[in-house]
Enzyme design. Structure first.
Site, PDB file in Angstrom:
ATOM      1  N   PHE A  74      -5.827   4.047  14.153  1.00 48.55           N
ATOM      2  CA  PHE A  74      -5.721   5.122  12.997  1.00 48.55           C
ATOM      3  C   PHE A  74      -6.710   4.856  11.987  1.00 48.55           C
ATOM      4  CE2 PHE A  74      -2.087   8.031  13.346  1.00 48.55           C
ATOM      5  CZ  PHE A  74      -1.606   7.763  14.675  1.00 48.55           C
ATOM      6  N   ASN A  86       0.917  -1.064  -0.010  1.00 51.47           N
ATOM      7  CA  ASN A  86       0.094   0.144   0.089  1.00 51.47           C
ATOM      8  C   ASN A  86       0.870   1.316   0.021  1.00 51.47           C
ATOM      9  OD1 ASN A  86       0.347   1.091   2.761  1.00 51.47           O
ATOM     10  ND2 ASN A  86      -0.205  -1.258   3.022  1.00 51.47           N
ATOM     11  N   LYS A  88     -13.097  -1.432  16.745  1.00 53.83           N
ATOM     12  CA  LYS A  88     -11.975  -2.050  16.986  1.00 53.83           C
ATOM     13  C   LYS A  88     -11.806  -2.040  18.572  1.00 53.83           C
ATOM     14  CE  LYS A  88     -10.112  -1.357  12.667  1.00 53.83           C
ATOM     15  NZ  LYS A  88      -9.082  -2.054  11.930  1.00 53.83           N
TER      16      LYS A  88
HETATM   17  N1  CTP Z   1      -5.017  -2.576  11.482  1.00 47.56           N
HETATM   18  C1  CTP Z   1      -4.468  -3.421  12.192  1.00 47.56           C
HETATM   19  N2  CTP Z   1      -4.388  -4.560  11.753  1.00 47.56           N
HETATM   20  C2  CTP Z   1      -5.158  -5.088  10.353  1.00 47.56           C
HETATM   21  C3  CTP Z   1      -5.832  -4.138   9.823  1.00 47.56           C
HETATM   22  C4  CTP Z   1      -5.806  -2.827  10.499  1.00 47.56           C
HETATM   23  O1  CTP Z   1      -3.974  -3.219  13.113  1.00 47.56           O
HETATM   24  N3  CTP Z   1      -4.883  -6.208  10.031  1.00 47.56           N
HETATM   25  C5  CTP Z   1      -5.141  -1.065  12.198  1.00 47.56           C
HETATM   26  C6  CTP Z   1      -4.355  -0.100  11.386  1.00 47.56           C
HETATM   27  O2  CTP Z   1      -2.981  -0.018  12.012  1.00 47.56           O
HETATM   28  C7  CTP Z   1      -5.276   1.063  11.993  1.00 47.56           C
HETATM   29  C8  CTP Z   1      -6.787   0.848  12.189  1.00 47.56           C
HETATM   30  O3  CTP Z   1      -6.529  -0.770  12.268  1.00 47.56           O
HETATM   31  O4  CTP Z   1      -4.908   1.511  13.302  1.00 47.56           O
HETATM   32  C9  CTP Z   1      -7.519   0.825  11.107  1.00 47.56           C
HETATM   33  O5  CTP Z   1      -7.099   0.308   9.904  1.00 47.56           O
HETATM   34  P1  CTP Z   1      -8.031   0.282   8.485  1.00 47.56           P
HETATM   35  O6  CTP Z   1      -7.283  -0.196   7.346  1.00 47.56           O
HETATM   36  O7  CTP Z   1      -8.344   1.988   8.357  1.00 47.56           O
HETATM   37  O8  CTP Z   1      -9.242  -0.409   9.029  1.00 47.56           O
HETATM   38  P2  CTP Z   1      -9.787  -1.647   8.610  1.00 47.56           P
HETATM   39  O9  CTP Z   1     -10.461  -2.595   9.621  1.00 47.56           O
HETATM   40  O10 CTP Z   1      -9.256  -2.191   7.466  1.00 47.56           O
HETATM   41  O11 CTP Z   1     -11.122  -0.896   8.105  1.00 47.56           O
HETATM   42  P3  CTP Z   1     -12.008  -0.714   6.469  1.00 47.56           P
HETATM   43  O12 CTP Z   1     -11.332  -1.468   5.631  1.00 47.56           O
HETATM   44  O13 CTP Z   1     -13.228  -0.759   6.780  1.00 47.56           O
HETATM   45  O14 CTP Z   1     -11.698   0.753   6.113  1.00 47.56           O
END
Ligand code: CTP
Length: 408
Positions: free
Chosen positions: A324, A210, A342
């Protein structure tokens, strides 16, 4: 602290086998931006030569009361110059003289004259440390505002096992920096930060990744350390340098990041999940480079990764967990939903669709969300935003568990 650019620490080294460790304390303080001047007792010079400290500091080392013919009142000028006086190691004898106000050599006269804060890191045999006389002296000095870095327990130079070992050099340096700059609200906290974008291997040459640069997570780790925390940064691949004073653990995939966070979580008091973690990973990465003519890349089976933030929040106990949310639309609504989903204590939301704030930019506009509501902050540098987040995290820590701080 005085208005000078670099704070000056007067490092007083007294005669003890642990004197060699003051060289390391000195280096740590220099690395943190301090100027260090060294004052030794005659006895200390039997353990480490003044020439060592002279080489490390590039300055003359003060030992005898009348050594400097150009400065007949050397103890006063040394005392005046210091922003902090650090006695490390401090023998039972020096502590006793300080408590009694005895001034019979350059070190003790300087200590008596100093009006800068004084921090003492004792080192001695267990019997001497636990002796009622020493403990009374320590209590007397504490009541006068003298700070102590409590000695550790362990095997001592004499073979005895018990309390009296000079505290860890990192601990001494941290205490000194805190004494120099008491406005360090994360002192005593152990902060684990995730940063960067994970890479999920498809085959030996390709990965799913990403656009995260890791800049913001690194800025947070740096700021947390500056605000006094002991920081471990779990970093996905980036081209960034490890911030000063931060321990870095390198990882590649979401699975590696989960393992590193789980390993550090037990000891942490705060977890800040700033990493952009892949939500999906190839179920079985190929062990050879996939050939488009033979194998279809669009048929790769993906499996969901573990949500690190959610799974750590579910077992956070007394810890404070910050997440975040990088969003492109409906930022506030999505972030509020994410905060609840979360289970973290606070969420930092940012709109990555803005050209001036988001992936790879130097500035960021964030919204801070907790159960109490959302606060939108103006566009600021990632460094300033990191400082805001750390200060707000410190407030959450104080509000949640004032007794958890492990200050001495
Ligand atoms: N995060 C994490 N582990 C994952 C995915 C996300 O710890 N496998 C954490 C990120 O570090 C961040 C938060 O979750 O602090 C939000 O990440 P985001 O990608 O925005 O969340 P998603 O659950 O993927 O939400 P969505 O795809 O619905 O936007």
């Amino acid at each position: 602290m005085s208005g000078r650019e670099r704070p000056c620490v007067l490092l007083c080294v007294s005669g003890c086998i642990a004197a060699y460790k003051s060289c390391e304390v000195l280096r740590l303080l220099q690395k943190a931006g301090c100027r260090v001047k060294v004052l030794m007792t005659e006895h200390a010079t039997a353990f480490v030569g003044p020439v060592t400290f002279r080489a490390l500091t590039g300055e003359t080392v003060a030992v005898g009361l009348f050594d400097d013919p150009a400065d007949p009142i050397h103890h006063i000028s040394l005392a005046k110059e210091a922003d902090l006086v650090l006695v490390a190691p401090a023998t039972a004898n020096v502590i006793a003289k300080m408590a009694a106000g005895i001034a019979d050599d350059l070190m003790t006269t300087t200590l008596l004259a100093a009006d800068a804060p004084i921090l003492v890191a004792p080192a001695m045999n267990t019997g001497m440390w636990t002796a009622a006389a020493t403990q009374d002296n320590v209590a007397r000095l504490r009541s006068r505002g003298v700070g102590f870095v409590t000695p550790a327990s362990g095997r001592l130079a004499c073979g005895d096992v018990g309390a009296g070992k000079l505290a860890d050099v990192g601990e001494i340096a941290r205490a000194a920096l805190e004494a120099l700059d008491p406005a360090r609200p994360l002192t005593g906290e152990r902060v684990l930060v995730t940063a960067g974008g994970t890479q999920e291997a498809v085959d030996p040459v390709r990965y799913i990744g990403n656009r995260s640069s890791g800049k913001f997570g690194y800025a947070i780790a740096e700021e947390a350390a500056r605000q006094g925390a002991r920081v471990t940064l779990v970093s996905a691949p980036t081209s960034l340098e490890t911030p000063r004073g931060v321990t870095r653990v390198d990882v590649v995939s979401a699975q590696d990041m989960l393992a590193a966070v789980e390993a550090g979580f037990e000891d942490a008091t705060v977890l800040i999940c700033a990493a952009a973690v892949a939500d999906y990973t190839p179920a079985a990465p190929a062990d050879h480079k996939l050939k488009k003519a033979v194998e279809r890349l669009d048929a790769i089976e993906l499996v969901e990764t573990v949500d690190i933030l959610a799974s750590m929040s579910a077992r956070k106990g007394d810890r404070t967990v910050i997440g975040f949310a990088a969003e492109t639309d409906n930022v506030l609504v999505n972030a509020q939903d994410k905060l609840a989903r979360k289970g973290c204590d606070a969420l930092v939301a940012n709109d990555v669709s803005r050209a001036d704030s988001g992936f790879g930019t130097d500035d960021i506009a964030i919204t801070w969300l907790t159960a109490d509501g959302a606060q939108e902050l103006p566009l600021m540098s990632k460094r300033e935003a990191a400082a805001e987040i750390c200060a707000r995290t410190a407030l959450l820590r104080q509000a949640a568990a004032p007794s958890l701080k492990n200050r001495d």
